[in-house]
Design an enzyme around this catalytic site. Structure first.
Site, PDB file in Angstrom:
ATOM      1  N   SER A   1       5.011   0.674  -3.184  1.00 57.52           N
ATOM      2  CA  SER A   1       3.628   0.320  -2.875  1.00 57.52           C
ATOM      3  C   SER A   1       2.711   1.291  -3.596  1.00 57.52           C
ATOM      4  O   SER A   1       3.041   2.482  -3.678  1.00 57.52           O
ATOM      5  CB  SER A   1       3.457   0.455  -1.359  1.00 57.52           C
ATOM      6  OG  SER A   1       2.124   0.523  -1.012  1.00 57.52           O
TER       7      SER A   1
ATOM      8  N   THR B   1       2.616  -3.882  -1.197  1.00 61.20           N
ATOM      9  CA  THR B   1       3.965  -3.834  -1.781  1.00 61.20           C
ATOM     10  C   THR B   1       3.958  -3.962  -3.301  1.00 61.20           C
ATOM     11  O   THR B   1       3.006  -4.506  -3.877  1.00 61.20           O
ATOM     12  CB  THR B   1       4.824  -4.992  -1.205  1.00 61.20           C
ATOM     13  OG1 THR B   1       6.178  -4.831  -1.645  1.00 61.20           O
ATOM     14  CG2 THR B   1       4.329  -6.351  -1.650  1.00 61.20           C
TER      15      THR B   1
ATOM     16  N   THR C   1       8.404  -7.002   6.312  1.00 63.27           N
ATOM     17  CA  THR C   1       9.044  -6.463   5.115  1.00 63.27           C
ATOM     18  C   THR C   1      10.433  -7.072   4.992  1.00 63.27           C
ATOM     19  O   THR C   1      11.117  -7.253   5.994  1.00 63.27           O
ATOM     20  CB  THR C   1       9.129  -4.920   5.140  1.00 63.27           C
ATOM     21  OG1 THR C   1      10.023  -4.493   4.098  1.00 63.27           O
ATOM     22  CG2 THR C   1       9.638  -4.379   6.466  1.00 63.27           C
ATOM     23  N   GLY C   2      10.816  -7.396   3.770  1.00 62.25           N
ATOM     24  CA  GLY C   2      12.114  -8.030   3.549  1.00 62.25           C
ATOM     25  C   GLY C   2      11.999  -8.943   2.349  1.00 62.25           C
ATOM     26  O   GLY C   2      10.974  -8.929   1.654  1.00 62.25           O
TER      27      GLY C   2
ATOM     28  N   THR D   1       8.242  -1.383   0.972  1.00 64.02           N
ATOM     29  CA  THR D   1       6.954  -2.016   1.277  1.00 64.02           C
ATOM     30  C   THR D   1       6.352  -1.259   2.450  1.00 64.02           C
ATOM     31  O   THR D   1       7.083  -0.783   3.320  1.00 64.02           O
ATOM     32  CB  THR D   1       7.196  -3.486   1.663  1.00 64.02           C
ATOM     33  OG1 THR D   1       7.603  -4.181   0.496  1.00 64.02           O
ATOM     34  CG2 THR D   1       5.966  -4.142   2.257  1.00 64.02           C
TER      35      THR D   1
ATOM     36  N   ARG E   1       5.803 -13.294 -10.052  1.00 65.31           N
ATOM     37  CA  ARG E   1       6.309 -13.646  -8.711  1.00 65.31           C
ATOM     38  C   ARG E   1       5.427 -12.993  -7.631  1.00 65.31           C
ATOM     39  O   ARG E   1       5.059 -11.835  -7.715  1.00 65.31           O
ATOM     40  CB  ARG E   1       7.757 -13.150  -8.572  1.00 65.31           C
ATOM     41  CG  ARG E   1       8.391 -13.375  -7.186  1.00 65.31           C
ATOM     42  CD  ARG E   1       8.250 -12.160  -6.299  1.00 65.31           C
ATOM     43  NE  ARG E   1       8.993 -12.298  -5.039  1.00 65.31           N
ATOM     44  CZ  ARG E   1       8.856 -11.472  -4.020  1.00 65.31           C
ATOM     45  NH1 ARG E   1       8.020 -10.461  -4.074  1.00 65.31           N
ATOM     46  NH2 ARG E   1       9.551 -11.652  -2.918  1.00 65.31           N
TER      47      ARG E   1
HETATM   48  N1  ASP Z   1       8.378  -8.521   1.356  1.00 63.51           N
HETATM   49  C1  ASP Z   1       8.207  -7.908   0.069  1.00 63.51           C
HETATM   50  C2  ASP Z   1       8.191  -9.008  -0.974  1.00 63.51           C
HETATM   51  O1  ASP Z   1       9.000  -9.903  -0.897  1.00 63.51           O
HETATM   52  C3  ASP Z   1       9.256  -6.907  -0.290  1.00 63.51           C
HETATM   53  C4  ASP Z   1       9.736  -5.962   0.789  1.00 63.51           C
HETATM   54  O2  ASP Z   1       9.233  -5.986   1.906  1.00 63.51           O
HETATM   55  O3  ASP Z   1      10.639  -5.161   0.514  1.00 63.51           O
HETATM   56  O4  ASP Z   1       7.439  -8.919  -1.891  1.00 63.51           O
END
Ligand code: ASP
Length: 353
Positions: A102, A226, A259-260, A208, A236
């Site tokens: 981030s 993020t 987050t994910g 993130t 993307r």
């Molecule tokens: N959620 C974030 C994304 O897909 C990445 C993350 O949280 O690690 O951009």
């Protein structure tokens, strides 16, 4: 000598008057009833993923930065500041630290440059602002806040977002601002690994950052910032800047930052789903978040977690990855850090006042 005859009713009447007077005086002089401590609360995260391979010094640095971040929020909330200000301030500390995926530490795209996303939402008015695919912005969360407050729009992307930033006096930074050796080494390794698989699922640590807060006026806010997923395609955009997917706040239900792997969070409108379960199904925040993160996402192999807070100050931090770093603040200044692994003992510290 004059004899004063006291009627038999006189003494009880005086006694009753005295008792009444005393009660009145006692009420006037008694200490005022103790005022309930103004309720506020905050939760932040530093990303879901697997921290097992992260050097302990780096975990330590992230924990220290998260403590500083939530203290920034605490200092705003305890003085009666808004949850929006607290969310922005906490996220900016983590963006500037260079330690997370981030702001300064943002991960790179396949092309080796950072492209960042961020969003902020006000639970009182449902106003929201977000930016996506910005490459030269030191604090994407600040720009998202400006989109919310200074434009009629919710989401600005790429060059348009950066033009808007310039119009607001924000200086664009060069790509070198985001360069650090650790991230470059990691990027090169990820580049090698990507030649072997095209899977979106990540098995590394992530970073993130996000925050949810409840202020003394009872207003909720949420924010997320993020650099996105490792080796993402240029252009993307993940869930973080998508209102309802990675970020959501509504005073009638809850505030969520996720987050994910964002693709799963977008398909399942995770943040809004949790809040709407609270609003329409009247389930607890804990149950709503758990059902979405630990059942629905798990069934689809969607990795990640959320932080969530409701208007009563209840919070929850479920994650289905091996870890998710979080810090939770209570109104007495207690900060609890946990989640770098499922079994790590929480660490409790007091906010510096
Ligand atoms: N959620 C974030 C994304 O897909 C990445 C993350 O949280 O690690 O951009």
């Amino acid at each position: 000598m004059k004899i004063i005859r006291i009627s038999s009713m006189f003494i009880p009447a005086v006694a009753a008057l005295l008792v009444l007077n005393y009660a009145h005086l006692a009420r006037l002089h008694a200490a005022p009833p103790p005022e309930a401590a103004p309720a506020f609360a905050m939760v932040i995260h530093g990303g879901a993923g697997n921290y097992d391979r992260m050097p302990s010094e780096q975990v330590e640095l992230r924990r220290a930065s998260m403590t500083k971040a939530i203290e920034a929020g605490y200092n705003i909330l305890k003085r009666g500041g808004t949850s929006l200000d607290a969310v922005e301030a906490a996220i900016r500390v983590m963006e500037d630290s260079g330690l997370f995926d981030s702001g300064r530490g943002a991960y790179y795209t396949k092309d080796g440059v950072p492209e960042m996303d961020a969003a902020i939402m006000d639970g009182k008015t449902l106003s929201a602002g977000s930016v996506a695919s910005v490459q030269h912005i030191a604090s994407p969360i600040h720009l998202a806040r400006l989109v919310m407050e200074k434009t009629p729009h919710v989401l600005l992307v790429g060059e348009g977002a950066e033009e808007f930033a310039k119009s607001q006096g924000i200086e664009l930074v060069s790509p070198y601002y985001f360069y650090n050796e650790r991230e470059w080494e990691r990027f090169k390794k990820a580049q090698e690994a990507a030649k072997k698989t095209s899977s979106l699922r990540r098995d590394e640590e992530h970073g993130t950052v996000g925050a949810v807060a409840l202020d003394q006026a009872g207003n909720l806010a949420a924010g997320t910032s993020t650099g996105g997923t490792v080796m993402k395609m240029p252009g993307r955009v993940g869930d973080s800047p998508i209102i309802g997917a990675g970020t959501y706040a509504n005073n009638e239900s809850c505030a969520v930052s996720a987050t994910g792997t964002g693709e799963y969070f977008m398909r399942n409108i995770v943040a809004a789903d949790i809040c709407e379960r609270v609003r329409y199904l009247h389930v607890s925040l804990d149950q709503a978040a758990d059902d979405v993160v630990m059942k629905e996402l798990v069934a689809q192999h969607g990795d990640g977690g959320v932080i969530a807070l409701d208007p009563k100050g209840n919070s929850t931090t479920p994650f289905n990855t091996p870890g998710m770093m979080t810090a939770t603040l209570r109104a007495d200044g207690t900060i609890t850090l946990k989640g770098w692994t499922k079994t790590a003992q929480p660490v409790t510290v007091s906010a510096t006042k």
